[in-house]
Motif scaffolding. Sequence first.
Motif, PDB file in Angstrom:
ATOM      1  N   LEU A  36     -51.049 -24.127 -11.514  1.00 17.21           N
ATOM      2  CA  LEU A  36     -49.853 -24.924 -11.242  1.00 17.21           C
ATOM      3  C   LEU A  36     -48.674 -24.044 -10.828  1.00 17.21           C
ATOM      4  N   VAL A  37     -48.951 -23.071  -9.985  1.00 18.47           N
ATOM      5  CA  VAL A  37     -47.920 -22.193  -9.429  1.00 18.47           C
ATOM      6  C   VAL A  37     -47.709 -22.574  -7.960  1.00 18.47           C
ATOM      7  N   PRO A  38     -46.573 -23.170  -7.620  1.00 17.94           N
ATOM      8  CA  PRO A  38     -46.334 -23.550  -6.225  1.00 17.94           C
ATOM      9  C   PRO A  38     -45.914 -22.350  -5.382  1.00 17.94           C
ATOM     10  N   SER A  39     -45.902 -22.547  -4.092  1.00 22.21           N
ATOM     11  CA  SER A  39     -45.467 -21.508  -3.155  1.00 22.21           C
ATOM     12  C   SER A  39     -44.193 -21.949  -2.459  1.00 22.21           C
ATOM     13  N   GLY A  40     -43.590 -21.016  -1.728  1.00 33.79           N
ATOM     14  CA  GLY A  40     -42.415 -21.374  -0.953  1.00 33.79           C
ATOM     15  C   GLY A  40     -42.709 -22.443   0.076  1.00 33.79           C
ATOM     16  N   THR A  41     -43.908 -22.424   0.632  1.00 38.56           N
ATOM     17  CA  THR A  41     -44.303 -23.456   1.597  1.00 38.56           C
ATOM     18  C   THR A  41     -44.273 -24.841   0.970  1.00 38.56           C
ATOM     19  N   ASP A  42     -44.673 -24.920  -0.290  1.00 36.54           N
ATOM     20  CA  ASP A  42     -44.649 -26.210  -0.974  1.00 36.54           C
ATOM     21  C   ASP A  42     -43.224 -26.744  -1.067  1.00 36.54           C
ATOM     22  N   LEU A  43     -42.280 -25.879  -1.393  1.00 31.22           N
ATOM     23  CA  LEU A  43     -40.888 -26.315  -1.492  1.00 31.22           C
ATOM     24  C   LEU A  43     -40.341 -26.723  -0.128  1.00 31.22           C
ATOM     25  N   LEU A  44     -40.770 -26.042   0.907  1.00 35.85           N
ATOM     26  CA  LEU A  44     -40.297 -26.372   2.253  1.00 35.85           C
ATOM     27  C   LEU A  44     -40.890 -27.679   2.769  1.00 35.85           C
ATOM     28  N   SER A  45     -41.820 -28.242   2.023  1.00 36.23           N
ATOM     29  CA  SER A  45     -42.425 -29.532   2.404  1.00 36.23           C
ATOM     30  C   SER A  45     -41.912 -30.663   1.518  1.00 36.23           C
ATOM     31  N   MET A  46     -40.729 -30.484   0.966  1.00 35.20           N
ATOM     32  CA  MET A  46     -40.189 -31.434  -0.008  1.00 35.20           C
ATOM     33  C   MET A  46     -39.877 -32.804   0.579  1.00 35.20           C
ATOM     34  N   SER A  47     -39.842 -32.907   1.901  1.00 37.82           N
ATOM     35  CA  SER A  47     -39.545 -34.203   2.518  1.00 37.82           C
ATOM     36  C   SER A  47     -40.749 -34.810   3.231  1.00 37.82           C
ATOM     37  N   VAL A  48     -41.933 -34.262   2.985  1.00 38.81           N
ATOM     38  CA  VAL A  48     -43.152 -34.763   3.615  1.00 38.81           C
ATOM     39  C   VAL A  48     -43.896 -35.632   2.598  1.00 38.81           C
ATOM     40  N   PRO A  49     -43.960 -36.944   2.771  1.00 37.25           N
ATOM     41  CA  PRO A  49     -44.523 -37.829   1.743  1.00 37.25           C
ATOM     42  C   PRO A  49     -45.991 -37.585   1.436  1.00 37.25           C
ATOM     43  N   SER A  50     -46.754 -37.058   2.401  1.00 36.46           N
ATOM     44  CA  SER A  50     -48.198 -36.930   2.210  1.00 36.46           C
ATOM     45  C   SER A  50     -48.658 -35.493   1.969  1.00 36.46           C
ATOM     46  N   TYR A  51     -47.720 -34.580   1.790  1.00 36.67           N
ATOM     47  CA  TYR A  51     -48.079 -33.170   1.599  1.00 36.67           C
ATOM     48  C   TYR A  51     -48.655 -32.969   0.193  1.00 36.67           C
ATOM     49  N   LEU A  52     -49.887 -32.457   0.115  1.00 40.34           N
ATOM     50  CA  LEU A  52     -50.568 -32.224  -1.161  1.00 40.34           C
ATOM     51  C   LEU A  52     -50.694 -30.717  -1.368  1.00 40.34           C
ATOM     52  N   PRO A  53     -49.908 -30.143  -2.265  1.00 39.34           N
ATOM     53  CA  PRO A  53     -49.918 -28.680  -2.441  1.00 39.34           C
ATOM     54  C   PRO A  53     -51.301 -28.157  -2.793  1.00 39.34           C
ATOM     55  N   TYR A  54     -51.649 -27.039  -2.177  1.00 40.29           N
ATOM     56  CA  TYR A  54     -52.943 -26.407  -2.472  1.00 40.29           C
ATOM     57  C   TYR A  54     -52.736 -25.456  -3.642  1.00 40.29           C
ATOM     58  N   ILE A  55     -52.813 -26.012  -4.847  1.00 36.35           N
ATOM     59  CA  ILE A  55     -52.492 -25.308  -6.087  1.00 36.35           C
ATOM     60  C   ILE A  55     -53.657 -25.455  -7.045  1.00 36.35           C
ATOM     61  N   ARG A  56     -53.965 -24.399  -7.762  1.00 34.73           N
ATOM     62  CA  ARG A  56     -55.016 -24.483  -8.785  1.00 34.73           C
ATOM     63  C   ARG A  56     -54.586 -25.434  -9.887  1.00 34.73           C
ATOM     64  N   SER A  57     -55.481 -26.354 -10.235  1.00 35.20           N
ATOM     65  CA  SER A  57     -55.131 -27.392 -11.189  1.00 35.20           C
ATOM     66  C   SER A  57     -56.229 -27.528 -12.239  1.00 35.20           C
ATOM     67  N   PHE A  58     -56.238 -28.642 -12.932  1.00 36.17           N
ATOM     68  CA  PHE A  58     -57.171 -28.880 -14.025  1.00 36.17           C
ATOM     69  C   PHE A  58     -58.605 -28.995 -13.507  1.00 36.17           C
ATOM     70  N   ASP A  59     -59.544 -28.655 -14.394  1.00 37.42           N
ATOM     71  CA  ASP A  59     -60.968 -28.645 -14.050  1.00 37.42           C
ATOM     72  C   ASP A  59     -61.258 -27.715 -12.887  1.00 37.42           C
ATOM     73  N   ASP A  60     -60.390 -26.671 -12.741  1.00 42.58           N
ATOM     74  CA  ASP A  60     -60.558 -25.666 -11.685  1.00 42.58           C
ATOM     75  C   ASP A  60     -60.581 -26.282 -10.292  1.00 42.58           C
ATOM     76  N   ILE A  61     -59.867 -27.391 -10.140  1.00 38.13           N
ATOM     77  CA  ILE A  61     -59.748 -28.017  -8.819  1.00 38.13           C
ATOM     78  C   ILE A  61     -58.650 -27.308  -8.040  1.00 38.13           C
ATOM     79  N   ASP A  62     -58.964 -26.851  -6.842  1.00 41.41           N
ATOM     80  CA  ASP A  62     -57.964 -26.240  -5.976  1.00 41.41           C
ATOM     81  C   ASP A  62     -57.375 -27.312  -5.081  1.00 41.41           C
TER      82      ASP A  62
END
Length: 746
Positions: free
Chosen positions: A263-289
């Motif tokens: 659950l560590v975002p990147s600068g690119t994720d923050l720069l997509s703050m106004s994109v409704p469908s942007y899904l950050p590529y972040i490591r999450s639960f159950d080792d889902i990327d």
Amino acid sequence: MLRVRRQGLFTGVGVCAVVAVLAQLPLIGNRIFYYWDDSAAQFLPMWYHLGKLVSSGHWPTLLDLHTWLGGNIAGEALFGVYNPLNVANFLLVAALPDLAVAAAVVKTEFLVLLALGTYLVCREYRATRVASAAVAIALPFSGFLLYFDTASWASGLISFTYVPFVWWSARRAARGALNPFWAFLIGALAITVGNPYGVLGVAVVMAGLLVEFGFRRRWRGLRVTLLLSVCVGLVVPLVFVPLTAVAPLTWRVGSGVLNNAFLVPSGTDLLSMSVPSYLPYIRSFDDIDGLRVPAAYFAWFVLPLAPWFDWRSLRGKRRLASVGVITLVFAALTLGPSSLWMFRWPLRLIEYCYLGLGVLVAVVVSAGLRTDRARPRTLYSAGILLGGTYLAWAITPAKLAWHLAGLAVVAALTAAAVRAYRRGPRTFGAVLAGGTAVVLGLQLAAFPGNYNIKAYNYPHSVKTLQDTFASRYQGETLQIASIKTAAETVGLRPDGAWRYFLFGYAYQVAGVDAVNSYTGMGLSAFADTFCLDGFSSSCAQAYPNLWKPTTAGGAPMADLIRLRTVVVQNALVPDITVPAGWQVVEHDQVVTVLRRTGPLPWPQGTVSWSAPGVTVAADESDSSARESVRFTATGPGSRQLVFARLAWPGYRAQVNGQDVAVGTGPSGLLTVDLPPGVTSGELTLDWTPPGFWPGIGLVLAGLLGALALGVAARRRSQGDGHPASPAGLDPPIERFTPAPANQGPA
């Protein structure tokens, strides 16, 4: 002035009403949107249980023996049992017949309060009503806040809700517009929620204000902010010392500083703050990327309208120093390592960053849009929209249709906003707020629930839960079952696993005194015996461990924790041996239920074993925190008593009025060794959270300090002839008016 006050009040009420309505949209396609993951397994069931305890006269509820691993409520901290608004909500949840409805009601309440607090803090920095309302309506429906904190991690929503109020009240107090005593009370409420992220939010806000007043050489404001920070800080030990005292005994030991990208975002994720469908590529639960919800989203209008903002209006506004500090600090923490002391998963801080950014956006929007050089500005907006859509598509190409839909909607809204601005602020504000509703609807259609975490699909009718389990699983009950096995065999649904098993705190709603409970602070010695995780899921080894002889005279754990019922998942433990003194009362393909055939000794207390030379004449426990045992003791051998209590820090034992040591017995149970030479008498046990009375003293010191600040401020305002206004809905603002098409605002 009266007219301005009425307009400010009307706008604030309108913001609350709009957010209350929008908060119901997630329920249209997903009626358990707010009864999800930890909200279903932890928060709602425990709020219900705490509400029942409070209504029966037990407050503050700091220890609950019947929830075992999850029973050290003071050590868990995050239930906020000292917070009066939390307590009121406990009572509300306990009075409602449906937990999903209760979740929607309470979470709508805090979304509305968050919007109001955001509106007030924007207005405090002289943003217009229109701009403040637009940001206040957008923030509660930002991605992470809606899909994680609101849907599941309710303590995160509640703690964040207080931060804008702390910010608003502390700054007003510092500049003499609000009595500091009220700011202290709001800060104390924020601390007593019991979430460390809320405390961090308060600390960063206060630090930002100190920088602002120091930078502006407003020494009185600096002094008031510093003293107010100290007074609020004195509340912290009462709430969090128990957590730090318990932590070394649990699996939640501080991990220092590390980064495993969780659950560590990147600068690119923050720069997509106004994109409704942007899904950050972040490591999450159950080792889902990759996240399955738009967790980095903030508001549709921030980046597309940025080329139209009058950035020159920020020049010379030294009061925005605090906004800059708060925003930058939280942006840095959001992009930081995955674990920093007790703060983990930095994506949790993105909403704090967006709060600061939202205040800045509200101030800039208040200066109006620049409508000169319309063609290049249009091209810049188009580039931002296309670039954001490309980034969204690059991560999830399969969702191209949703990306294009989002692009079309936001592009249309951006054009409508620029056009509406020329017609006046009300039309402009309506487009900004209406756009938030439209984008929210689009996101909910595409992402109706957060499937990075678990839905569980628990029954939410209190009556259904109690009818299914209350009379079926009697007395102290241990469930030996795995939620993973349940999902694989009968499915996690009301007509599947939930006919036989419950996990987390759900048994507390069902009327069962279950050893199994949710916890983030599990006592390792006990949890290891039954391989219980934080969700109360178990393993096959737990069953033989339950019957093994222990060091307490060979008594098995089944006796030491005073069990009456054992619920066993057949798929997990297929071969069950029924021990002497127990019988099978229910058996089918899914579950086997064992019940003790005889009565337990000392039914009014928690003594579960006494050494051969000790006779217990009476054992009475009038609460989870107090117990009295009358005894006689003979012979030179062991004089030990074992209690069906976990040996949490904070116990005090006295024999005939003299202090004796408490110890830790099998699997972390509490023990007391009677002193040599004592042949009879009374043993009393008392429990208070570590640091409780010093913590109460510090709270009183903070309260007295805040009272002194309040008295001083009142005398000063009376001497100046300008009493402080408590409302704060109408600070001086900079109004914008539509500019001619060929130039920017003056």
